[in-house]
Design a protein around this motif. Structure first.
Motif, PDB file in Angstrom:
ATOM      1  N   ALA A  17     -21.681  -1.424  -8.689  1.00  0.00           N
ATOM      2  CA  ALA A  17     -22.238  -2.706  -7.812  1.00  0.00           C
ATOM      3  C   ALA A  17     -21.006  -3.618  -7.346  1.00  0.00           C
ATOM      4  O   ALA A  17     -21.252  -4.145  -6.398  1.00  0.00           O
ATOM      5  CB  ALA A  17     -23.412  -2.918  -8.173  1.00  0.00           C
ATOM      6  N   THR A  18     -20.478  -4.142  -8.265  1.00  0.00           N
ATOM      7  CA  THR A  18     -19.512  -5.273  -7.940  1.00  0.00           C
ATOM      8  C   THR A  18     -18.467  -4.893  -6.766  1.00  0.00           C
ATOM      9  O   THR A  18     -18.244  -5.495  -5.883  1.00  0.00           O
ATOM     10  CB  THR A  18     -18.496  -5.464  -8.914  1.00  0.00           C
ATOM     11  N   ARG A  19     -18.045  -3.501  -6.980  1.00  0.00           N
ATOM     12  CA  ARG A  19     -17.169  -2.898  -5.986  1.00  0.00           C
ATOM     13  C   ARG A  19     -17.764  -2.869  -4.702  1.00  0.00           C
ATOM     14  O   ARG A  19     -17.244  -3.040  -3.634  1.00  0.00           O
ATOM     15  CB  ARG A  19     -16.574  -1.586  -6.432  1.00  0.00           C
ATOM     16  N   ALA A  20     -19.113  -2.299  -4.554  1.00  0.00           N
ATOM     17  CA  ALA A  20     -19.756  -2.276  -3.438  1.00  0.00           C
ATOM     18  C   ALA A  20     -19.853  -3.698  -2.802  1.00  0.00           C
ATOM     19  O   ALA A  20     -20.135  -3.729  -1.526  1.00  0.00           O
ATOM     20  CB  ALA A  20     -21.191  -1.657  -3.738  1.00  0.00           C
ATOM     21  N   ASP A  21     -20.206  -4.607  -3.439  1.00  0.00           N
ATOM     22  CA  ASP A  21     -20.486  -5.864  -3.320  1.00  0.00           C
ATOM     23  C   ASP A  21     -19.067  -6.464  -2.547  1.00  0.00           C
ATOM     24  O   ASP A  21     -19.088  -7.100  -1.349  1.00  0.00           O
ATOM     25  CB  ASP A  21     -20.882  -6.952  -4.427  1.00  0.00           C
ATOM     26  N   LEU A  22     -18.045  -6.005  -3.250  1.00  0.00           N
ATOM     27  CA  LEU A  22     -16.696  -6.606  -2.652  1.00  0.00           C
ATOM     28  C   LEU A  22     -16.569  -5.697  -1.242  1.00  0.00           C
ATOM     29  O   LEU A  22     -15.983  -6.362  -0.236  1.00  0.00           O
ATOM     30  CB  LEU A  22     -15.548  -6.110  -3.469  1.00  0.00           C
ATOM     31  N   GLN A  23     -16.935  -4.582  -1.110  1.00  0.00           N
ATOM     32  CA  GLN A  23     -16.686  -3.845   0.003  1.00  0.00           C
ATOM     33  C   GLN A  23     -17.495  -4.515   1.447  1.00  0.00           C
ATOM     34  O   GLN A  23     -17.222  -4.360   2.457  1.00  0.00           O
ATOM     35  CB  GLN A  23     -17.019  -2.370   0.047  1.00  0.00           C
ATOM     36  N   ARG A  24     -18.628  -4.996   1.186  1.00  0.00           N
ATOM     37  CA  ARG A  24     -19.422  -5.521   2.102  1.00  0.00           C
ATOM     38  C   ARG A  24     -19.201  -7.030   2.576  1.00  0.00           C
ATOM     39  O   ARG A  24     -19.565  -7.459   3.566  1.00  0.00           O
ATOM     40  CB  ARG A  24     -20.954  -5.397   1.940  1.00  0.00           C
ATOM     41  N   ASN A  27     -14.629 -11.711   4.262  1.00  0.00           N
ATOM     42  CA  ASN A  27     -13.731 -12.563   4.589  1.00  0.00           C
ATOM     43  C   ASN A  27     -12.150 -12.114   4.327  1.00  0.00           C
ATOM     44  O   ASN A  27     -12.049 -10.652   4.141  1.00  0.00           O
ATOM     45  CB  ASN A  27     -13.725 -13.953   3.490  1.00  0.00           C
ATOM     46  N   GLU A  28     -11.369 -12.919   4.605  1.00  0.00           N
ATOM     47  CA  GLU A  28     -10.134 -12.501   4.785  1.00  0.00           C
ATOM     48  C   GLU A  28      -9.275 -11.825   3.569  1.00  0.00           C
ATOM     49  O   GLU A  28      -8.190 -11.415   3.363  1.00  0.00           O
ATOM     50  CB  GLU A  28      -8.989 -13.453   5.244  1.00  0.00           C
ATOM     51  N   HIS A  29     -10.231 -12.209   2.159  1.00  0.00           N
ATOM     52  CA  HIS A  29      -9.543 -11.903   0.831  1.00  0.00           C
ATOM     53  C   HIS A  29     -10.260 -10.399   0.452  1.00  0.00           C
ATOM     54  O   HIS A  29      -9.733 -10.046  -0.749  1.00  0.00           O
ATOM     55  CB  HIS A  29      -9.955 -12.965  -0.180  1.00  0.00           C
ATOM     56  N   ARG A  30     -11.013  -9.775   1.215  1.00  0.00           N
ATOM     57  CA  ARG A  30     -11.689  -8.717   0.839  1.00  0.00           C
ATOM     58  C   ARG A  30     -10.651  -7.531   0.354  1.00  0.00           C
ATOM     59  O   ARG A  30     -10.877  -6.908  -0.748  1.00  0.00           O
ATOM     60  CB  ARG A  30     -12.718  -8.031   1.878  1.00  0.00           C
ATOM     61  N   ALA A  31      -9.687  -7.115   1.304  1.00  0.00           N
ATOM     62  CA  ALA A  31      -8.757  -6.006   0.712  1.00  0.00           C
ATOM     63  C   ALA A  31      -7.928  -6.398  -0.487  1.00  0.00           C
ATOM     64  O   ALA A  31      -7.746  -5.638  -1.206  1.00  0.00           O
ATOM     65  CB  ALA A  31      -7.764  -5.858   1.916  1.00  0.00           C
ATOM     66  N   LYS A  32      -7.588  -7.644  -0.674  1.00  0.00           N
ATOM     67  CA  LYS A  32      -6.875  -8.046  -1.816  1.00  0.00           C
ATOM     68  C   LYS A  32      -7.793  -7.988  -3.187  1.00  0.00           C
ATOM     69  O   LYS A  32      -7.290  -7.328  -4.137  1.00  0.00           O
ATOM     70  CB  LYS A  32      -6.352  -9.502  -1.807  1.00  0.00           C
ATOM     71  N   ARG A  33      -8.902  -8.191  -2.888  1.00  0.00           N
ATOM     72  CA  ARG A  33      -9.773  -8.253  -3.841  1.00  0.00           C
ATOM     73  C   ARG A  33     -10.338  -6.693  -4.594  1.00  0.00           C
ATOM     74  O   ARG A  33     -10.353  -6.575  -5.714  1.00  0.00           O
ATOM     75  CB  ARG A  33     -11.238  -8.997  -3.830  1.00  0.00           C
ATOM     76  N   CYS A  67     -27.429  -5.532  -5.464  1.00  0.00           N
ATOM     77  CA  CYS A  67     -26.066  -5.711  -6.100  1.00  0.00           C
ATOM     78  C   CYS A  67     -26.334  -6.347  -7.503  1.00  0.00           C
ATOM     79  O   CYS A  67     -25.888  -5.685  -8.459  1.00  0.00           O
ATOM     80  CB  CYS A  67     -25.168  -6.192  -5.134  1.00  0.00           C
ATOM     81  N   ASP A  68     -26.599  -7.445  -7.513  1.00  0.00           N
ATOM     82  CA  ASP A  68     -26.785  -8.127  -8.711  1.00  0.00           C
ATOM     83  C   ASP A  68     -27.663  -7.554  -9.794  1.00  0.00           C
ATOM     84  O   ASP A  68     -27.252  -7.456 -10.962  1.00  0.00           O
ATOM     85  CB  ASP A  68     -27.451  -9.774  -8.537  1.00  0.00           C
ATOM     86  N   LEU A  69     -28.737  -6.870  -9.517  1.00  0.00           N
ATOM     87  CA  LEU A  69     -29.623  -6.266 -10.482  1.00  0.00           C
ATOM     88  C   LEU A  69     -28.889  -4.974 -10.853  1.00  0.00           C
ATOM     89  O   LEU A  69     -28.891  -4.612 -12.183  1.00  0.00           O
ATOM     90  CB  LEU A  69     -30.735  -5.569  -9.619  1.00  0.00           C
ATOM     91  N   ARG A  70     -27.918  -4.330 -10.035  1.00  0.00           N
ATOM     92  CA  ARG A  70     -27.416  -3.119 -10.656  1.00  0.00           C
ATOM     93  C   ARG A  70     -26.117  -3.590 -11.444  1.00  0.00           C
ATOM     94  O   ARG A  70     -26.017  -2.861 -12.642  1.00  0.00           O
ATOM     95  CB  ARG A  70     -26.614  -2.171  -9.337  1.00  0.00           C
ATOM     96  N   ILE A  71     -25.730  -4.826 -11.266  1.00  0.00           N
ATOM     97  CA  ILE A  71     -24.381  -5.357 -12.310  1.00  0.00           C
ATOM     98  C   ILE A  71     -25.412  -5.641 -13.411  1.00  0.00           C
ATOM     99  O   ILE A  71     -24.796  -5.257 -14.765  1.00  0.00           O
ATOM    100  CB  ILE A  71     -23.700  -6.631 -11.560  1.00  0.00           C
TER     101      ILE A  71
END
Length: 89
Positions: A17-24, A27-33, A67-71
């Motif tokens: 779920a953290t990865r899913a949260d990052l994908q959605r 901001n400009e840091h998404r690809a790096k994260r 997402c938080d619940l799944r984490i």
């Protein structure tokens, strides 16, 4: 932080779920994260349905709350020991 986790003998993992949260994130840091997140094994908990009520989430939570619940489900199901976050709350 990662060094301390390793010295204590814990593996660093990331919740699906953290990865899913990052994908959605938009901001400009998404690809790096996302690239950084690829360094960690992914844990995928079972459905958090029973946790939903115990943790006080409503039946149809918003996307971010889901997402938080799944984490949290990953912790609840023993797939992780600590939750490290940069959430403001």
């Amino acid at each position: 932080m990662l060094r301390a986790i390793g010295e204590l003998g814990y593996p660093a993992v990331i919740a699906e779920a953290t990865r899913a949260d990052l994908q959605r994130g938009g901001n400009e840091h998404r690809a790096k994260r996302l690239r950084y997140a690829e360094h960690y094994p992914v844990v995928s908990p079972k459905s958090p349905d029973d946790l939903r009520e115990r943790a006080g989430y409503r039946q149809n939570p918003r996307v971010n709350d889901e997402c938080d619940l799944r984490i949290l489900a990953a912790l609840d199901q023993g797939l992780g020991t600590w939750l490290i976050t940069n959430d403001a709350r």
